[in-house]
Design a protein around this motif. Structure first.
Motif, mmCIF file in Angstrom:
data_model
loop_
_atom_site.group_PDB
_atom_site.id
_atom_site.type_symbol
_atom_site.label_atom_id
_atom_site.label_comp_id
_atom_site.label_asym_id
_atom_site.label_seq_id
_atom_site.Cartn_x
_atom_site.Cartn_y
_atom_site.Cartn_z
ATOM 1 N N ASP A 166 -1.886 -1.514 15.182
ATOM 2 C CA ASP A 166 -2.520 -1.582 13.607
ATOM 3 C C ASP A 166 -3.088 -2.749 13.365
ATOM 4 O O ASP A 166 -3.199 -3.926 14.098
ATOM 5 N N ASP B 119 7.113 6.653 12.135
ATOM 6 C CA ASP B 119 6.531 7.417 11.039
ATOM 7 C C ASP B 119 7.009 8.789 10.910
ATOM 8 O O ASP B 119 7.269 9.125 11.985
ATOM 9 N N TYR C 98 -5.624 -5.117 10.252
ATOM 10 C CA TYR C 98 -6.350 -4.976 8.817
ATOM 11 C C TYR C 98 -7.349 -5.981 8.817
ATOM 12 O O TYR C 98 -7.553 -7.137 9.567
ATOM 13 N N LEU D 84 2.541 -2.976 9.942
ATOM 14 C CA LEU D 84 3.116 -1.753 9.816
ATOM 15 C C LEU D 84 4.420 -1.452 10.796
ATOM 16 O O LEU D 84 4.381 -1.729 11.961
ATOM 17 N N LEU E 267 4.049 1.428 1.740
ATOM 18 C CA LEU E 267 2.566 2.180 2.336
ATOM 19 C C LEU E 267 3.138 3.459 2.880
ATOM 20 O O LEU E 267 4.095 3.541 3.783
ATOM 21 N N LYS E 268 2.261 4.430 2.694
ATOM 22 C CA LYS E 268 2.417 5.889 3.355
ATOM 23 C C LYS E 268 1.066 6.454 3.778
ATOM 24 O O LYS E 268 -0.001 6.185 3.237
ATOM 25 N N ASN E 269 1.277 6.842 4.953
ATOM 26 C CA ASN E 269 0.082 7.600 5.701
ATOM 27 C C ASN E 269 -0.366 8.980 5.152
ATOM 28 O O ASN E 269 0.879 9.822 4.568
ATOM 29 N N LYS F 271 -5.866 7.811 4.487
ATOM 30 C CA LYS F 271 -5.477 6.587 4.140
ATOM 31 C C LYS F 271 -4.333 5.855 4.270
ATOM 32 O O LYS F 271 -3.251 6.884 4.647
ATOM 33 N N ILE F 272 -4.002 4.844 4.343
ATOM 34 C CA ILE F 272 -2.619 4.207 4.351
ATOM 35 C C ILE F 272 -2.466 3.505 2.908
ATOM 36 O O ILE F 272 -2.667 2.635 2.625
ATOM 37 N N SER G 74 -4.780 2.225 11.936
ATOM 38 C CA SER G 74 -3.825 2.434 12.992
ATOM 39 C C SER G 74 -4.062 3.365 13.974
ATOM 40 O O SER G 74 -4.722 4.511 13.720
ATOM 41 N N ARG H 88 -7.374 -1.084 6.387
ATOM 42 C CA ARG H 88 -6.284 -0.876 7.495
ATOM 43 C C ARG H 88 -6.600 0.265 8.490
ATOM 44 O O ARG H 88 -7.230 1.100 7.954
ATOM 45 N N ASN I 232 5.473 0.089 5.619
ATOM 46 C CA ASN I 232 5.265 -1.351 5.486
ATOM 47 C C ASN I 232 6.530 -2.211 6.268
ATOM 48 O O ASN I 232 7.410 -1.826 5.802
#
Length: 245
Positions: free
Chosen positions: A143, A169, A145, A165, A219-221, A34-35, A113, A111, A198
């Motif tokens: 990426d 990361d 959405y 995005l 937003l975090k992976n 999840k993002i 990626s 979303r 983000n």
């Protein structure tokens, strides 16, 4: 001529020693990712928006090199990952200043990626069990959405796009594996992003649809994966390395 010969011998023995302690592995993982939006109950109360995240299927492919030391192994390589995630936001859209008349809005954002990632993991072998801890950095390839929104449970519209995005990361990864055979290992892996990916364009559904109540979303992976790790090549001394009893 003598210098060239000496350098060639040095290079031969250096490369030979390095390769004698290495193995090449290929890993294929699938699972859930999840993002996710990082938020609190206080954020929801202040914005009047209820937010929930859902895992969607994820896929990873990794080609790696493992170097054997006396008590542990160090693994690095190059991988490809595809992460998906769903975010659901619900809020009231008031139609007048009395706050008595309103529509109940629900906005679902999916979303996706695709990334290249570079892990570095320290592994510890205990008989047939392998434990790994380390970190990773990743580089965004694409990426996208897709947003669907509903008013009082009735479909209201659809929108889509991309470039929400950040390109970079980084995070931590933890693994636990079980050696099915000398070459094949069953792996369970968790990757958790530490960077806010983000780019600044994601400010919440209210702002996206109606330019109301902009919020700086984080937003975090996050991925939970299971897969197989196969040894493509190993030098003889690497095969003979002993596990911790």
């Amino acid at each position: 001529m003598k210098k060239v010969l000496l350098f060639s011998c040095f290079l031969y023995f250096s490369v030979g020693t390095f390769m004698a302690q290495n193995e090449v592995r290929l890993s294929v993982f699938s699972g859930m990712g999840k993002i996710a939006s990082v938020h609190s109950i206080e954020d929801e109360v202040l914005s009047g928006t209820k937010i929930s995240d859902r895992y969607l299927p994820a896929f990873n492919l990794l080609a790696s090199y493992m170097h054997h030391f006396k008590h542990f192994q160090l693994e690095t390589g190059l991988g490809f990952s595809q992460i998906k995630g769903e975010q659901r936001e619900t809020f009231n859209l008031y139609t007048d200043m009395t706050y008595l008349n309103f529509y109940r809005m629900e906005v679902i954002t999916e979303r996706k990626s695709k990334n290249l990632y570079l892990p570095i993991t320290a592994h510890f072998q205990v008989k047939k069990f392998n434990f790994g801890i380390g970190g990773y950095s990743s580089f965004l390839l694409t990426d996208s959405y897709f947003i669907s929104f509903y008013r009082d449970d009735e479909p209201e519209g659809l929108q889509g796009g991309g470039k929400q995005l950040k390109s970079i990361d980084f995070g931590i990864n933890a693994q636990m594996g079980y050696d099915i055979s000398d070459k094949l290992r069953l792996n369970f892996s968790v990757l958790h992003g530490l960077n806010n990916v983000n780019s600044g364009s994601e400010k919440g559904a209210k702002y996206f649809l109606y330019q109301l109540s902009p919020q700086e979303r984080t937003l975090k992976n996050h991925q939970i994966l299971i897969g197989l790790n196969y040894q493509l090549f190993a030098a003889q001394s690497a095969k003979k390395s002993k596990s911790i009893e």
